[in-house]
Scaffold this motif. Structure first.
Motif, PDB file in Angstrom:
ATOM      1  N   TYR A 252       0.872  -1.165   0.000  1.00  0.00           N
ATOM      2  CA  TYR A 252       0.000   0.000   0.000  1.00  0.00           C
ATOM      3  C   TYR A 252       0.914   1.221   0.000  1.00  0.00           C
ATOM      4  O   TYR A 252       1.966   1.201   0.641  1.00  0.00           O
TER       5      TYR A 252
ATOM      6  N   PHE B 244       1.268   5.696   0.172  1.00  0.00           N
ATOM      7  CA  PHE B 244       0.620   6.898   0.675  1.00  0.00           C
ATOM      8  C   PHE B 244       1.521   8.112   0.455  1.00  0.00           C
ATOM      9  O   PHE B 244       2.739   8.008   0.415  1.00  0.00           O
TER      10      PHE B 244
ATOM     11  N   LYS C  62      -3.734   8.105  -1.374  1.00  0.00           N
ATOM     12  CA  LYS C  62      -3.271   6.745  -1.097  1.00  0.00           C
ATOM     13  C   LYS C  62      -3.615   5.825  -2.247  1.00  0.00           C
ATOM     14  O   LYS C  62      -4.592   6.027  -2.971  1.00  0.00           O
TER      15      LYS C  62
ATOM     16  N   LEU D  83      -4.333   1.790  -2.650  1.00  0.00           N
ATOM     17  CA  LEU D  83      -4.530   0.493  -2.000  1.00  0.00           C
ATOM     18  C   LEU D  83      -4.680  -0.604  -3.039  1.00  0.00           C
ATOM     19  O   LEU D  83      -4.117  -1.705  -2.907  1.00  0.00           O
TER      20      LEU D  83
ATOM     21  N   SER E 185       3.433   0.427   3.133  1.00  0.00           N
ATOM     22  CA  SER E 185       3.175  -0.671   4.045  1.00  0.00           C
ATOM     23  C   SER E 185       2.989  -1.943   3.247  1.00  0.00           C
ATOM     24  O   SER E 185       2.379  -1.930   2.181  1.00  0.00           O
TER      25      SER E 185
ATOM     26  N   ARG F 277      -0.694  -2.940  10.659  1.00  0.00           N
ATOM     27  CA  ARG F 277       0.561  -3.039   9.922  1.00  0.00           C
ATOM     28  C   ARG F 277       1.409  -1.806  10.200  1.00  0.00           C
ATOM     29  O   ARG F 277       0.926  -0.775  10.561  1.00  0.00           O
ATOM     30  N   GLN F 278       2.692  -1.951   9.994  1.00  0.00           N
ATOM     31  CA  GLN F 278       3.592  -0.824  10.182  1.00  0.00           C
ATOM     32  C   GLN F 278       3.637  -0.006   8.911  1.00  0.00           C
ATOM     33  O   GLN F 278       3.674  -0.539   7.811  1.00  0.00           O
ATOM     34  N   LEU F 279       3.645   1.302   9.066  1.00  0.00           N
ATOM     35  CA  LEU F 279       3.751   2.238   7.962  1.00  0.00           C
ATOM     36  C   LEU F 279       5.149   2.830   7.999  1.00  0.00           C
ATOM     37  O   LEU F 279       5.541   3.412   9.011  1.00  0.00           O
ATOM     38  N   THR F 280       5.912   2.647   6.924  1.00  0.00           N
ATOM     39  CA  THR F 280       7.283   3.161   6.855  1.00  0.00           C
ATOM     40  C   THR F 280       7.299   4.441   6.035  1.00  0.00           C
ATOM     41  O   THR F 280       6.850   4.455   4.890  1.00  0.00           O
ATOM     42  N   PHE F 281       7.837   5.502   6.619  1.00  0.00           N
ATOM     43  CA  PHE F 281       7.888   6.801   5.964  1.00  0.00           C
ATOM     44  C   PHE F 281       9.253   7.050   5.331  1.00  0.00           C
ATOM     45  O   PHE F 281      10.284   6.585   5.828  1.00  0.00           O
TER      46      PHE F 281
END
Lengths: 117, 113
Positions: free
Chosen positions: A32, A34, A49, A51, A94, A103-107
């Motif tokens: 996913y 964003f 976003k 998806l 993610s 879930r973890q969102l990585t920036f």
């Protein structure tokens, strides 16, 4: 584990010019994607976003981003920027996993867009 | 604006002292997150919660603990603050996890001397 690379830390552009903020990600599974925006002294706000479905997604204020699976990219574009678009923009990713767990969102590290008069 | 309140908004403390940051929401969202923001690193997840008393670690959890005894409050504790924990801390909430929209608080700026 996934990672996100925003290739430009600073992007200055003149008002009414087009802009592209680049984002590349790495992941071993489907993702996913964003874009979040942060105005000075504020928290982040979701801009758009991806998806599933159409690979081109749009925001209400004229930004768009296209998911390119082969290039693992999710670049953000706007055909004509305004002074009010000055902000820091963060790409985030993610991994897709079975639903039911957070879930973890990585920036990414962020791109400062400065629109000049 | 989403009903998220972080406190304190600014804090200066000394190395070795305990610090607790509070995130309070009025939206009844299930998911709550603590991130730290540092120049050149973007936002990094410290801990998150997917329900009362249900928490899990993020990518930078060392030196931090969390608690969520009720839906509306998510506490972040630094048991013994270090200078490397000087940062801006953001709380975020979400109704449906990260596939939905994360709503962020205004941040808590912590300086550890």
């Amino acid at each position: 584990a996934q990672s996100v690379t925003q290739l430009d830390s600073q992007v200055p552009v003149f008002e009414e010019a087009p802009v592209e903020l680049r984002c590349n990600y790495s992941s071993s599974v489907s993702v996913y994607l964003f874009w979040y925006v942060q105005y000075p002294n504020q928290g982040l706000q979701l801009l758009l976003k991806y998806l599933s479905g159409s690979t081109l997604v749009e925001s209400i204020n004229g930004f768009e981003a296209e998911f390119n699976k082969s290039q693992t990219s999710f670049h953000l574009r706007k055909p004509s920027v305004h002074i009010s678009d000055t902000a820091e923009y963060f790409c985030a990713v993610s991994d897709r996993r079975p639903s039911g767990s957070a879930r973890q969102l990585t920036f990414g590290s962020g791109t400062q867009l400065t629109v000049l008069p | 604006d989403a009903g998220i309140t972080q406190s304190p908004r600014h804090k200066v403390t000394e190395t070795g002292t305990p610090v607790t940051l509070r995130c309070h929401q009025t939206e009844n969202h299930r998911y709550m997150y603590w991130y730290r923001q540092d120049p050149g690193h973007g936002l990094r997840l410290i801990h998150y919660s997917y329900g009362v008393k249900d928490t899990d670690k993020g990518e930078v959890s060392d030196g931090y603990s969390v608690s969520r005894s009720k839906t509306e409050d998510f506490l972040l504790t630094l048991e013994s603050a270090t200078s490397s924990q000087t940062s801006v801390y953001f709380c975020a909430i979400s109704w449906e996890g990260i596939t939905g929209e994360l709503f962020f608080g205004e941040g808590s700026r912590l300086t550890v001397l």
